[in-house]
Design an enzyme around this catalytic site. Structure first.
Site, PDB file in Angstrom:
ATOM      1  N   SER A 110       0.845  -1.187   0.000  1.00  0.00           N
ATOM      2  CA  SER A 110       0.000   0.000   0.000  1.00  0.00           C
ATOM      3  C   SER A 110       0.879   1.235   0.000  1.00  0.00           C
ATOM      4  O   SER A 110       1.882   1.277  -0.714  1.00  0.00           O
ATOM      5  CB  SER A 110      -0.912  -0.039   1.233  1.00  0.00           C
ATOM      6  OG  SER A 110      -1.822   1.027   1.227  1.00  0.00           O
ATOM      7  N   HIS A 120      -1.979  -1.163  -3.852  1.00  0.00           N
ATOM      8  CA  HIS A 120      -3.056  -0.175  -3.891  1.00  0.00           C
ATOM      9  C   HIS A 120      -2.649   0.951  -4.820  1.00  0.00           C
ATOM     10  O   HIS A 120      -1.584   1.552  -4.653  1.00  0.00           O
ATOM     11  CB  HIS A 120      -3.339   0.375  -2.494  1.00  0.00           C
ATOM     12  CG  HIS A 120      -3.817  -0.674  -1.550  1.00  0.00           C
ATOM     13  ND1 HIS A 120      -3.695  -0.555  -0.192  1.00  0.00           N
ATOM     14  CD2 HIS A 120      -4.416  -1.870  -1.758  1.00  0.00           C
ATOM     15  CE1 HIS A 120      -4.204  -1.624   0.394  1.00  0.00           C
ATOM     16  NE2 HIS A 120      -4.639  -2.445  -0.540  1.00  0.00           N
ATOM     17  N   ASP A 155      -6.133  -4.081   5.042  1.00  0.00           N
ATOM     18  CA  ASP A 155      -6.264  -4.927   3.862  1.00  0.00           C
ATOM     19  C   ASP A 155      -5.103  -5.919   3.822  1.00  0.00           C
ATOM     20  O   ASP A 155      -3.942  -5.534   3.927  1.00  0.00           O
ATOM     21  CB  ASP A 155      -6.284  -4.090   2.585  1.00  0.00           C
ATOM     22  CG  ASP A 155      -6.600  -4.909   1.349  1.00  0.00           C
ATOM     23  OD1 ASP A 155      -7.349  -5.910   1.463  1.00  0.00           O
ATOM     24  OD2 ASP A 155      -6.099  -4.559   0.272  1.00  0.00           O
TER      25      ASP A 155
END
Length: 182
Positions: A35, A62, A154
């Site tokens: 991320s 991401h 996540d």
């Protein structure tokens, strides 16, 4: 490379049978999630991968859905392994890195990549949990989950799925992560 920490299990052996997973020659499937701040960690990670480990690597970072990603190109500069942008139905082979396109969830099913649009309003995109959960389901004890620098949760559910399937999980040590999450 950034230090990774693992769970209590030893890494799976590449010579174990994987006929039930759709992986005919028994290689390991590694799902990698990243991320915020993940580019530096991904570069370091792929730069340290061995050439003949009999593992495939599927990366879900991401990304903003509004911008084209240069991740495939950037990572290909860091390794001798082939780095490909994932495509629907692409057969996954050992010693190759696959990168998820922006605004797309990626799954591993029956030895192939499956691309899906994310649920309306879902964040983050792509979902690391979706990727890791599909690898756990399809590759079982031949699955590995890696979560690199990032924020939020996540990947946590996907990592649990991999552990439950008999695979191994690794997370970047928070001391080396650009962003730390709870």
């Amino acid at each position: 490379m950034s230090k990774l920490t693992n769970g209590p299990r030893d890494a799976p052996k590449a010579d174990q049978s994987a006929t039930q997973t759709g992986i005919a020659d028994g290689f390991i499937v590694v799902g990698v999630g990243a991320s915020a701040g993940g580019l530096e960690a991904l570069r370091s990670f792929v730069g340290s991968l061995p050439q003949q480990a009999r593992m495939s690597y599927i990366i879900a970072q991401h990304l903003s859905p509004q911008y084209d990603s240069l991740l495939t190109e950037l990572l290909s500069r860091e390794t001798e392994l082939p780095v490909e942008e994932a495509r629907e139905g692409l057969e996954v082979v050992a010693n190759t890195i696959y990168v998820t396109p922006q605004n797309t969830n990626i799954l591993f099913r029956d030895g192939r990549l499956k691309l899906e649009p994310p649920a309306a309003g879902a964040l983050p995109k792509p979902s690391v949990d979706v990727l890791l959960g599909s690898i756990a389901e399809s590759a079982g004890e031949h699955s590995v989950g890696v979560v690199l620098s990032g924020t939020g949760s996540d990947g946590a559910l996907g990592m649990r799925a991999i552990k439950a399937a008999g695979g191994c999980t690794y997370v970047q040590d928070e001391q080396t992560a650009t962003y730390r999450s709870n």
